[in-house]
Design an enzyme around this catalytic site. Structure first.
Site, PDB file in Angstrom:
ATOM      1  N   SER A 114       0.831  -1.218   0.000  1.00  0.00           N
ATOM      2  CA  SER A 114       0.000   0.000   0.000  1.00  0.00           C
ATOM      3  C   SER A 114       0.863   1.265   0.000  1.00  0.00           C
ATOM      4  CB  SER A 114      -0.989   0.006   1.169  1.00  0.00           C
ATOM      5  OG  SER A 114      -0.339   0.198   2.387  1.00  0.00           O
ATOM      6  N   ARG A 146      21.600 -14.868   4.854  1.00  0.00           N
ATOM      7  CA  ARG A 146      21.176 -13.519   4.446  1.00  0.00           C
ATOM      8  C   ARG A 146      22.262 -12.865   3.598  1.00  0.00           C
ATOM      9  NH1 ARG A 146      20.363  -8.886   8.810  1.00  0.00           N
ATOM     10  NH2 ARG A 146      22.616  -8.834   8.597  1.00  0.00           N
ATOM     11  N   MET A 203      10.216  -6.646   5.141  1.00  0.00           N
ATOM     12  CA  MET A 203      10.174  -7.193   6.497  1.00  0.00           C
ATOM     13  C   MET A 203      11.453  -7.924   6.899  1.00  0.00           C
ATOM     14  SD  MET A 203       7.403  -5.927   7.397  1.00  0.00           S
ATOM     15  CE  MET A 203       7.062  -6.671   8.984  1.00  0.00           C
ATOM     16  N   HIS A 241       8.431   3.350   9.156  1.00  0.00           N
ATOM     17  CA  HIS A 241       8.143   2.468  10.288  1.00  0.00           C
ATOM     18  C   HIS A 241       6.914   3.021  11.018  1.00  0.00           C
ATOM     19  CE1 HIS A 241       9.055  -0.424  13.433  1.00  0.00           C
ATOM     20  NE2 HIS A 241       8.855   0.535  14.324  1.00  0.00           N
ATOM     21  N   ASP A 292      15.810  -0.076  12.818  1.00  0.00           N
ATOM     22  CA  ASP A 292      14.957   1.130  12.825  1.00  0.00           C
ATOM     23  C   ASP A 292      15.661   2.323  13.467  1.00  0.00           C
ATOM     24  OD1 ASP A 292      12.847  -0.293  11.615  1.00  0.00           O
ATOM     25  OD2 ASP A 292      12.188  -1.054  13.549  1.00  0.00           O
TER      26      ASP A 292
HETATM   27  C1  GRF Z   1       3.612  -0.481   6.876  1.00  0.00           C
HETATM   28  O1  GRF Z   1       2.898  -0.277   8.067  1.00  0.00           O
HETATM   29  C2  GRF Z   1       5.044  -0.022   7.015  1.00  0.00           C
HETATM   30  O2  GRF Z   1       5.195   1.091   7.849  1.00  0.00           O
HETATM   31  C3  GRF Z   1       5.691  -1.228   7.663  1.00  0.00           C
HETATM   32  O3  GRF Z   1       5.079  -2.330   7.059  1.00  0.00           O
HETATM   33  C4  GRF Z   1       3.782  -1.973   6.572  1.00  0.00           C
HETATM   34  C5  GRF Z   1       3.788  -2.246   5.102  1.00  0.00           C
HETATM   35  O4  GRF Z   1       2.553  -2.025   4.499  1.00  0.00           O
HETATM   36  N1  GRF Z   1       7.134  -1.162   7.517  1.00  0.00           N
HETATM   37  P1  GRF Z   1       2.437  -1.979   2.909  1.00  0.00           P
HETATM   38  O5  GRF Z   1       3.091  -3.233   2.357  1.00  0.00           O
HETATM   39  O6  GRF Z   1       3.123  -0.725   2.434  1.00  0.00           O
HETATM   40  O7  GRF Z   1       0.960  -1.959   2.657  1.00  0.00           O
END
Ligand code: GRF
Length: 196
Positions: A15, A67, A92, A111, A147
């Site tokens: 998103s 990794r 992630m 974040h 972060d």
């Molecule tokens: C978001 O809340 C972003 O801040 C976090 O993971 C989520 C990812 O959402 N790092 P999307 O894939 O951008 O919808």
């Protein structure tokens, strides 16, 4: 002059990627997404990319023994696109020091907390458990701490006592979609000023 080149790296829904695509289409963000890279083949964001005519690559970290081995291919794939910025949007995984060094001061992340509070996983849940009255999101430069890089922009939302994790996450996400494209545009502007 051609538009700055962005590579967006994702793991899931996409998103934030879509918010960036929309900001570019609206002319609010003067940039071009030259590729989207996902470490998950099932990431919904891949479809969003191709639907919008953006090249999408999958580099599955689970297929690599470590990794570090995965990141060798990730670095090569990103470098091929010669990006001005690498945009993490729901990626992630923690980036290793080699990736951070390869694109020093050129990697941005968003974040869903007011950093330095609530780093790591489930920051919205952490915020609710801590009983804070304000939460929000942060765009920051990526360094090799979790972060932890310099903060570029933040947006706040109110936390209500009856909030569920999902409700708070949705309220923060609306702000993420506004904040990220703006923060990218501001940072690109800063880089241009530095170069001139
Ligand atoms: C978001 O809340 C972003 O801040 C976090 O993971 C989520 C990812 O959402 N790092 P999307 O894939 O951008 O919808």
């Amino acid at each position: 002059m051609s538009n700055p080149r962005l590579v967006v790296v994702i793991s899931g829904r996409g998103s934030n990627l879509l918010a960036i695509i929309h900001a570019i289409q609206a002319g609010v963000l003067k940039a071009e997404i030259v590729a989207v890279i996902s470490n998950k083949a099932e990431a919904k964001g891949l479809e969003l990319a191709t639907k919008n005519g953006i090249k999408a690559h999958v580099i599955q970290d689970k297929n690599y023994p470590s990794r570090a081995a995965y990141e060798v291919d990730l670095i090569t794939a990103i470098k091929k696109e010669a990006p001005d910025l690498v945009i993490l949007a729901g990626y992630m995984k923690i980036l290793g020091p080699e990736v951070v060094a390869a694109f020093k001061d050129r990697i941005l992340n968003i974040h869903p907390s007011l950093l330095p509070d609530f780093k790591g996983l489930h920051p919205q849940r952490q915020a609710l458990e801590a009983g804070v009255s304000e939460a929000g999101c942060t765009v920051h430069l990526v360094d090799d701490t979790l972060d932890g890089g310099p903060i570029l922009a933040q947006a706040k939302v109110e936390v209500f006592s009856e909030d569920t994790e999902q409700e708070l996450s949705e309220r923060i996400l609306i702000q993420e979609h506004r904040l990220y494209p703006k923060a990218i545009a501001n940072y690109l502007q800063k880089l241009t000023e530095k170069e001139n």
